[in-house]
Design a protein around this motif. Structure first.
Motif, short mmCIF file in Angstrom:
data_model
loop_
_atom_site.label_atom_id
_atom_site.label_comp_id
_atom_site.label_asym_id
_atom_site.label_seq_id
_atom_site.Cartn_x
_atom_site.Cartn_y
_atom_site.Cartn_z
N LEU A 170 0.85 -1.08 -0.06
CA LEU A 170 0.05 0.12 -0.14
C LEU A 170 0.63 1.43 0.00
O LEU A 170 1.44 1.73 0.97
N PRO A 171 1.09 1.87 -1.24
CA PRO A 171 1.83 3.17 -1.10
C PRO A 171 1.11 4.28 -0.63
O PRO A 171 0.03 4.17 -0.32
N GLY A 172 1.72 5.24 -0.24
CA GLY A 172 1.13 6.31 0.40
C GLY A 172 0.98 7.56 -0.35
O GLY A 172 0.42 7.38 -1.78
N GLY A 173 0.88 8.94 0.03
CA GLY A 173 0.58 10.03 -0.71
C GLY A 173 -0.71 10.15 0.15
O GLY A 173 -1.63 9.10 0.64
N VAL A 174 -0.98 11.58 0.42
CA VAL A 174 -2.22 11.67 1.21
C VAL A 174 -3.29 11.64 0.54
O VAL A 174 -4.63 10.57 1.11
N PRO A 205 -4.60 6.86 -0.16
CA PRO A 205 -5.38 5.95 0.93
C PRO A 205 -6.60 6.60 1.50
O PRO A 205 -7.58 6.15 1.80
N ASP A 206 -6.48 8.13 1.49
CA ASP A 206 -7.89 8.63 1.62
C ASP A 206 -9.00 8.37 1.09
O ASP A 206 -10.06 8.29 1.29
N PHE A 207 -8.66 8.35 -0.41
CA PHE A 207 -9.58 7.78 -1.58
C PHE A 207 -10.12 6.37 -1.29
O PHE A 207 -11.17 5.99 -1.01
N LEU A 208 -9.04 5.55 -0.87
CA LEU A 208 -9.17 3.88 -1.02
C LEU A 208 -10.09 3.62 0.37
O LEU A 208 -10.94 2.71 -0.07
N ARG A 209 -10.07 4.44 1.54
CA ARG A 209 -10.66 4.00 2.33
C ARG A 209 -12.08 4.06 2.39
O ARG A 209 -12.94 3.92 3.01
N THR A 210 -12.62 4.96 1.31
CA THR A 210 -14.00 5.24 1.07
C THR A 210 -14.75 4.31 0.02
O THR A 210 -15.73 4.35 -0.23
N VAL A 211 -13.70 3.20 -0.52
CA VAL A 211 -14.46 2.51 -1.40
C VAL A 211 -14.49 0.99 -1.08
O VAL A 211 -13.26 0.38 -0.63
N PRO A 212 -15.42 0.35 -0.83
CA PRO A 212 -15.58 -0.75 -0.12
C PRO A 212 -14.92 -1.91 -0.84
O PRO A 212 -14.14 -2.93 -0.08
N ALA A 213 -14.68 -1.96 -2.00
CA ALA A 213 -14.01 -3.25 -2.94
C ALA A 213 -12.47 -3.01 -2.25
O ALA A 213 -12.12 -3.79 -2.25
N ALA A 214 -11.95 -1.75 -2.24
CA ALA A 214 -10.73 -1.39 -1.84
C ALA A 214 -10.31 -1.90 -0.48
O ALA A 214 -9.29 -2.65 -0.14
N VAL A 215 -11.39 -1.64 0.44
CA VAL A 215 -11.15 -2.15 1.87
C VAL A 215 -11.23 -3.54 1.97
O VAL A 215 -10.34 -3.98 2.72
N ARG A 216 -12.16 -4.10 1.52
CA ARG A 216 -12.29 -5.67 1.33
C ARG A 216 -11.14 -6.34 1.09
O ARG A 216 -10.57 -7.13 1.49
N ILE A 276 3.13 2.32 3.69
CA ILE A 276 3.96 3.34 3.87
C ILE A 276 3.30 4.62 3.95
O ILE A 276 2.23 4.82 3.48
N CYS A 277 3.98 5.31 4.83
CA CYS A 277 3.51 6.91 4.96
C CYS A 277 2.00 6.97 5.44
O CYS A 277 1.63 6.67 6.72
N HIS A 278 1.02 7.44 4.64
CA HIS A 278 -0.29 7.74 5.03
C HIS A 278 -1.27 6.64 4.66
O HIS A 278 -2.54 6.33 5.13
N ALA A 279 -0.59 5.34 3.98
CA ALA A 279 -1.19 4.13 3.42
C ALA A 279 -2.04 3.47 4.74
O ALA A 279 -3.31 2.98 4.41
N PRO A 280 -1.63 3.28 5.98
CA PRO A 280 -2.28 2.88 6.94
C PRO A 280 -3.93 3.23 7.33
O PRO A 280 -4.68 2.66 7.83
N TRP A 281 -4.18 4.66 6.78
CA TRP A 281 -5.65 4.97 6.70
C TRP A 281 -6.54 3.95 6.20
O TRP A 281 -7.47 3.45 6.74
#
Length: 181
Positions: free
Chosen positions: A76-80, A83-94, A109-114
């Motif tokens: 999971l690469p970062g960049g603000v 991951p801020d977008f990915l965490r709003t997409v159920p398929a990505a979270v799943r 890395i970086c912001h990816a833990p969101w």
């Protein structure tokens, strides 16, 4: 060595910190693995060098088309914005959560833990991140440490986390080692 291993790189359509995508990608390739770019829509994704547009990269598959069973590990690469977008997409979270459910290694890395917070995958784990995520990670049940790389094996899988691009050498080495086990 990662001979025969395929590693997923999960990213949003834009906002990926380019160096946090390309350096781990190259490390996987140099170790004999096959990196695959997974996003939430087909086509290309737009990377950034901090706030400036950088290169575009072709998507290999969407999160709806694949599962953790198709891969040996996840980056999971970062960049603000990424991951801020990915965490709003159920398929990505799943998709991210599936790697924990199947015991496969994950490197963020970086912001990816969101994205991992949204997947409820950090509770009880020791992690690091960009410093602004410290409170979010602690509130999600993680123990946060300010270190170059944290390798947490105290859970269903190995979780590798790093803080920033300056940590990429250690991050890439830890990720390749975990993916090779």
């Amino acid at each position: 060595m990662l001979n025969g291993k395929t590693i997923a790189f999960l990213v949003a359509p834009e906002g990926i910190e380019q160096v946090e995508l390309t350096e781990p990608w190259n490390a996987v390739k140099q170790a004999g693995g096959t990196p695959k770019l997974v996003s939430v829509q087909p086509g290309e994704v737009q990377a950034f060098n901090h706030l400036d547009k950088a290169d575009r990269f072709p998507v290999d598959a969407t999160a709806e088309e694949v599962s953790a069973a198709d891969f040996d590990g996840l980056v999971l690469p970062g960049g603000v914005a990424n991951p801020d977008f990915l965490r709003t997409v159920p398929a990505a979270v799943r998709f991210a959560r599936d790697f924990f459910d199947t015991g496969k290694p994950v490197a963020a890395i970086c912001h990816a833990p969101w994205t991992l917070i949204e997947a409820d995958a950090v509770r009880g784990r020791t992690v690091t991140s960009w410093p602004s995520l410290r409170t979010d990670l602690r509130n999600a049940g993680a123990t946060w440490e300010d270190r170059e790389v944290v390798i947490c094996t105290g859970g269903p899988n190995t979780l590798i986390t790093s803080r920033k691009p300056d940590d990429l050498k250690a991050f890439c080495q830890a990720a390749v080692d975990a993916f090779g086990e």
